[in-house]
Design an enzyme around this catalytic site. Structure first.
Site, PDB file in Angstrom:
ATOM      1  CG  ASP A 168      13.333  46.959  23.824  1.00  0.00           C
ATOM      2  OD1 ASP A 168      13.223  45.945  24.530  1.00  0.00           O
ATOM      3  OD2 ASP A 168      12.420  47.402  23.100  1.00  0.00           O
ATOM      4  CE  LYS A 169      21.225  46.859  20.554  1.00  0.00           C
ATOM      5  NZ  LYS A 169      21.929  46.210  19.431  1.00  0.00           N
TER       6      LYS A 169
END
Length: 356
Positions: A168-169
């Site tokens: 994820d970011k």
């Protein structure tokens, strides 16, 4: 905010393909879809696609089939599969479809290891992995395009090359990049067969009891909030099978540091599974960890937690270790990344809290 929207859009694209796993156990993205005419005679799928796709060679399509990227009615097929009337033929990839050229951007990369076949990079929190709809800049793929700009053998738009898995970011940590089609196929099989070694460190609310355990439950789109994933019974037809192993590393009273080992690789798996057992990741805004979930009601404590949120302004999750067999040499490689400064500072602050 724009990057959060990008992440949501990428996740929603994955819902278009049900029951299909990518090489890392996550979702695949549909790039092309054909519904076979009712009058179609039996024909090899590679020949069918060559006839229906401009600019695609039979060899390229066969390579896509070998990589598991060609589906017939939602199931991967080989190039000798014979299409029949009303078959739904899809071409899927492990990234969203790019609508424009990938722009080279001089974004610093923390390269842990590199040879002719693979590259291992330590991604900082806040860096989006793939470009997506409405946002084609400032991602890890843009950084790789710049890094490989003088390498004639690396085409950043070629799905046979590039990132083998994703995080994820706002998760930091290790990722492996394949520099050849053979390397990506080899590594992809390792992720699919769950023979890689992936260990994460997280800070969660509370102290899990027992302090070491196994979480099993299908992960799928939440029925209440499409911006979230949720856990469903293992025998449910909804969601995809997911298993996370966890162990408490250190308890800080109201929060704890845990080690998480992935047996599968679903969207937001650790974040969703830890919330499911009552211990959301610290400062995980998507799953409620950005609220004060444990502790006292004193003003001093409330301010203490707000200060902790400022120290680590993202979900406290780090992909610390990555191990795999080298696709060329056959040697087992193992990499470990130091816990980033924001999480170290967060744990140190909780370590000094006097909860008496």
């Amino acid at each position: 905010m724009a990057e959060d929207i990008l992440e949501i859009e990428q996740e929603e694209l994955s819902d278009d393909i049900q029951g299909v796993e990518s090489t890392d156990g996550g979702e695949l993205y549909e790039h092309f879809r054909f519904v076979v005419d009712k009058g179609q005679t039996l024909l090899r799928v590679d020949k069918y696609l060559v006839a229906h796709m401009q600019g695609s060679s039979r060899n390229r399509i066969q390579q896509a089939a070998d990589a598991g990227c060609i589906l017939a009615n939602g199931k991967p097929v080989k190039s000798n599969y014979r299409v029949k009337p009303y078959d739904v033929i899809s071409i899927v990839m492990d990234r969203p479809r790019y609508e424009c050229e990938i722009i080279q951007e001089d974004i610093p990369l923390n390269i842990v290891y590199e040879d002719d076949a693979v590259l291992v990079v330590n991604k900082p929190a806040g860096l989006v992995v793939h470009p997506g709809h409405g946002n084609y800049h400032g991602t890890l793929v843009n950084a790789l395009a710049y890094y490989f700009r003088n390498n004639p053998n690396y085409d950043v738009s070629d799905p046979r090359l590039g990132l083998v898995h994703r995080i994820d970011k706002d998760t930091s940590g290790l990722l492996v990049v394949a520099k050849t089609p053979e390397a990506k196929t080899h590594l992809g099989k390792q992720f699919f067969n769950k023979t890689t070694r992936r260990e994460y460190v997280a800070v969660v609310w509370g102290v899990p009891n027992p302090e070491k355990g196994r979480i099993e439950g299908n992960i799928g789109r939440s029925l209440r909030d499409r911006l979230q994933m949720d856990v469903f019974p293992p025998d449910s037809e909804y969601g995809k099978h997911a298993v996370t192993h966890y162990e408490v590393i250190e308890s800080f009273g109201y929060v704890s540091a845990v080690k998480c080992v992935l047996e599968t690789g679903r969207t937001h798996q650790i974040r969703v599974h830890m919330k499911h057992i009552g211990h959301p990741l610290f400062n995980d805004a998507r799953y409620g960890g950005d609220k004060i979930l444990r502790g006292t009601t004193s003003a001093k404590y409330q301010q203490f937690v707000r200060n902790c949120f400022e120290i680590c302004p993202r979900q406290a999750l780090h992909a610390r270790t990555l191990g795999f067999v080298h696709p060329v040499t056959g040697k087992e490689l193992f990499f470990e990344s130091e816990i980033p400064a924001d999480m170290v500072a967060l744990m140190e602050k909780w370590r000094k809290l006097d909860i008496q």
